[in-house]
Design a protein around this motif. Structure first.
Motif, mmCIF file in Angstrom:
data_model
loop_
_atom_site.group_PDB
_atom_site.id
_atom_site.type_symbol
_atom_site.label_atom_id
_atom_site.label_comp_id
_atom_site.label_asym_id
_atom_site.label_seq_id
_atom_site.Cartn_x
_atom_site.Cartn_y
_atom_site.Cartn_z
ATOM 1 N N PRO A 172 0.785 -1.152 0.142
ATOM 2 C CA PRO A 172 0.111 0.090 0.056
ATOM 3 C C PRO A 172 0.830 1.271 -0.162
ATOM 4 O O PRO A 172 0.395 2.232 -0.624
ATOM 5 C CB PRO A 172 -0.833 -0.091 1.388
ATOM 6 N N LEU A 173 1.835 1.213 0.477
ATOM 7 C CA LEU A 173 2.849 2.396 0.617
ATOM 8 C C LEU A 173 3.397 2.420 -0.724
ATOM 9 O O LEU A 173 3.357 3.845 -0.997
ATOM 10 C CB LEU A 173 4.028 2.067 1.558
ATOM 11 N N LEU A 174 3.789 1.505 -1.378
ATOM 12 C CA LEU A 174 4.354 1.682 -2.743
ATOM 13 C C LEU A 174 3.066 2.201 -3.580
ATOM 14 O O LEU A 174 3.431 2.972 -4.523
ATOM 15 C CB LEU A 174 4.874 0.553 -3.309
ATOM 16 N N ARG A 175 1.889 1.845 -3.381
ATOM 17 C CA ARG A 175 0.816 2.296 -4.274
ATOM 18 C C ARG A 175 0.642 3.725 -4.005
ATOM 19 O O ARG A 175 0.364 4.419 -4.952
ATOM 20 C CB ARG A 175 -0.218 1.469 -4.010
ATOM 21 N N GLY A 176 0.678 4.244 -3.102
ATOM 22 C CA GLY A 176 0.477 5.538 -2.700
ATOM 23 C C GLY A 176 1.481 6.413 -3.050
ATOM 24 O O GLY A 176 1.368 7.640 -3.525
ATOM 25 N N LEU A 177 2.692 5.973 -3.054
ATOM 26 C CA LEU A 177 4.152 6.707 -3.721
ATOM 27 C C LEU A 177 3.694 6.845 -5.347
ATOM 28 O O LEU A 177 3.977 7.856 -5.857
ATOM 29 C CB LEU A 177 5.244 5.981 -3.542
ATOM 30 N N ASN A 178 3.248 5.776 -5.827
ATOM 31 C CA ASN A 178 3.027 5.934 -7.299
ATOM 32 C C ASN A 178 1.881 6.717 -7.766
ATOM 33 O O ASN A 178 1.986 7.557 -8.868
ATOM 34 C CB ASN A 178 2.682 4.449 -8.015
ATOM 35 N N ALA A 179 0.714 6.928 -6.842
ATOM 36 C CA ALA A 179 -0.200 7.967 -7.052
ATOM 37 C C ALA A 179 0.154 9.326 -6.435
ATOM 38 O O ALA A 179 -0.811 10.219 -6.709
ATOM 39 C CB ALA A 179 -1.397 7.239 -6.318
ATOM 40 N N ARG A 180 1.240 9.464 -5.936
ATOM 41 C CA ARG A 180 1.824 10.787 -5.413
ATOM 42 C C ARG A 180 0.584 11.237 -4.347
ATOM 43 O O ARG A 180 0.421 12.377 -3.842
ATOM 44 C CB ARG A 180 1.809 11.864 -6.319
ATOM 45 N N SER A 181 0.025 10.141 -3.816
ATOM 46 C CA SER A 181 -0.966 10.539 -2.774
ATOM 47 C C SER A 181 -0.283 10.242 -1.095
ATOM 48 O O SER A 181 -1.185 10.540 -0.155
ATOM 49 C CB SER A 181 -2.275 9.928 -2.888
ATOM 50 N N ALA A 182 0.772 9.540 -0.952
ATOM 51 C CA ALA A 182 1.192 9.187 0.405
ATOM 52 C C ALA A 182 1.766 10.317 1.140
ATOM 53 O O ALA A 182 2.725 11.220 0.728
ATOM 54 C CB ALA A 182 2.567 8.296 0.217
ATOM 55 N N GLY A 183 1.114 10.629 2.494
ATOM 56 C CA GLY A 183 1.608 11.799 3.091
ATOM 57 C C GLY A 183 2.532 11.075 4.006
ATOM 58 O O GLY A 183 2.738 9.866 4.475
ATOM 59 N N LEU A 184 3.031 11.939 4.827
ATOM 60 C CA LEU A 184 4.002 11.529 5.940
ATOM 61 C C LEU A 184 3.576 10.569 7.098
ATOM 62 O O LEU A 184 4.041 9.876 7.434
ATOM 63 C CB LEU A 184 4.511 13.067 6.766
ATOM 64 N N ALA A 185 2.179 11.077 7.408
ATOM 65 C CA ALA A 185 1.360 10.229 8.338
ATOM 66 C C ALA A 185 1.235 8.664 7.776
ATOM 67 O O ALA A 185 1.378 7.760 8.547
ATOM 68 C CB ALA A 185 0.222 10.790 8.831
ATOM 69 N N ASP A 186 0.823 8.926 6.840
ATOM 70 C CA ASP A 186 0.683 7.535 6.106
ATOM 71 C C ASP A 186 1.958 6.522 6.054
ATOM 72 O O ASP A 186 1.885 5.476 6.200
ATOM 73 C CB ASP A 186 -0.025 7.539 4.595
ATOM 74 N N ALA A 187 3.031 7.415 5.619
ATOM 75 C CA ALA A 187 4.304 6.520 5.289
ATOM 76 C C ALA A 187 4.842 6.337 6.805
ATOM 77 O O ALA A 187 5.428 4.956 6.903
ATOM 78 C CB ALA A 187 5.200 7.648 4.855
ATOM 79 N N ALA A 188 4.685 6.903 7.681
ATOM 80 C CA ALA A 188 5.130 6.503 9.220
ATOM 81 C C ALA A 188 4.342 5.413 9.669
ATOM 82 O O ALA A 188 4.825 4.447 10.300
ATOM 83 C CB ALA A 188 4.880 7.699 10.214
ATOM 84 N N ALA A 189 3.020 5.237 9.436
ATOM 85 C CA ALA A 189 2.092 4.259 9.992
ATOM 86 C C ALA A 189 2.337 2.944 9.027
ATOM 87 O O ALA A 189 2.590 1.932 9.737
ATOM 88 C CB ALA A 189 0.604 4.504 9.710
#
Length: 221
Positions: A172-189
């Motif tokens: 899910p983290l890589l998917r968020g990076l590809n969509a440019r939607s990953a935030g700092l809180a998401d990445a930390a979680a």
């Protein structure tokens, strides 16, 4: 800590991680060859590759010969602890690649990247190392006792992780990076989830290695 440093020194001095370092550096050169800068999708590519490279380093870092592991298991206080320390040594050997990937991505662009982008990229690469290390600890020779089976299980786990994103916290983290939607809180979680996920797999591998007498005088020759 002293035994961890000894295992790390064995891993580095034997040059068992040199091939993985070289391959990853070549991949970074290809990804960052353009002047587009370090957007989140580029970090997704390098983090995904780092998961495979960290798995490679952890797998090749395990010492399995009976005489050496007898001494190391006695120093570690048991086979399970030795297994965990060997996996940790592989993770530590992978950490320079995290700094290399994030720093190279920052330097590749014509403009400085935002601090948020750098922080998310750092967390993504750390999560990749933790996931790859956990798989490597469970698919290691002391657990499976067959190097061909180790390779098959490791490759199968990577295919599953990349084709079924919910299979690991990294997907899910890589998917968020590809969509440019990953935030700092998401990445930390997701990074914390990757740490727990890797710890569970490492502990499972340590228990199996202990029960199969993979280290010490009872280990197979």
């Amino acid at each position: 800590m002293s035994l961890l440093l000894v295992l790390l020194r064995l891993l580095v001095s034997s040059r068992r991680c040199l091939a993985a370092w070289t391959v990853y550096a070549a991949l970074l050169a290809a990804v960052y060859a353009s002047d587009a800068g370090p957007p989140l999708p580029a970090y997704a590519s390098t983090a995904g590759a780092l998961c495979a490279v960290a798995l490679w380093i952890v797998l090749t870092g395990f010492v399995t010969d009976r005489s050496t592991t007898s001494l190391l298991a006695a120093a570690a206080g048991g086979a399970a602890r030795l297994h965990g320390l060997q996996a940790a040594a592989g993770l530590v050997a992978s950490l320079p690649l995290v700094a290399l990937a994030v720093g190279w991505g920052w330097a590749a662009g014509p403009h400085p990247a935002a601090s948020r982008t750098l922080a998310v990229g750092l967390l993504a690469h750390l999560a990749a190392v933790l996931v790859g290390g956990g798989v490597g600890a469970l698919a290691s020779p002391p657990v499976l006792r067959d190097r061909a089976l180790c390779l098959a299980v490791a490759v199968g786990a990577l295919v599953l992780a990349f084709t079924v994103p919910p299979a690991t916290p990294l997907g899910p983290l890589l998917r968020g990076l590809n969509a440019r939607s990953a935030g700092l809180a998401d990445a930390a979680a997701w990074g914390l989830a990757a740490a727990g996920w890797g710890l569970v797999l490492t502990c499972a591998g340590a228990v199996v290695a202990h029960r199969r007498n993979s280290y010490g005088t009872g280990a197979p020759s």
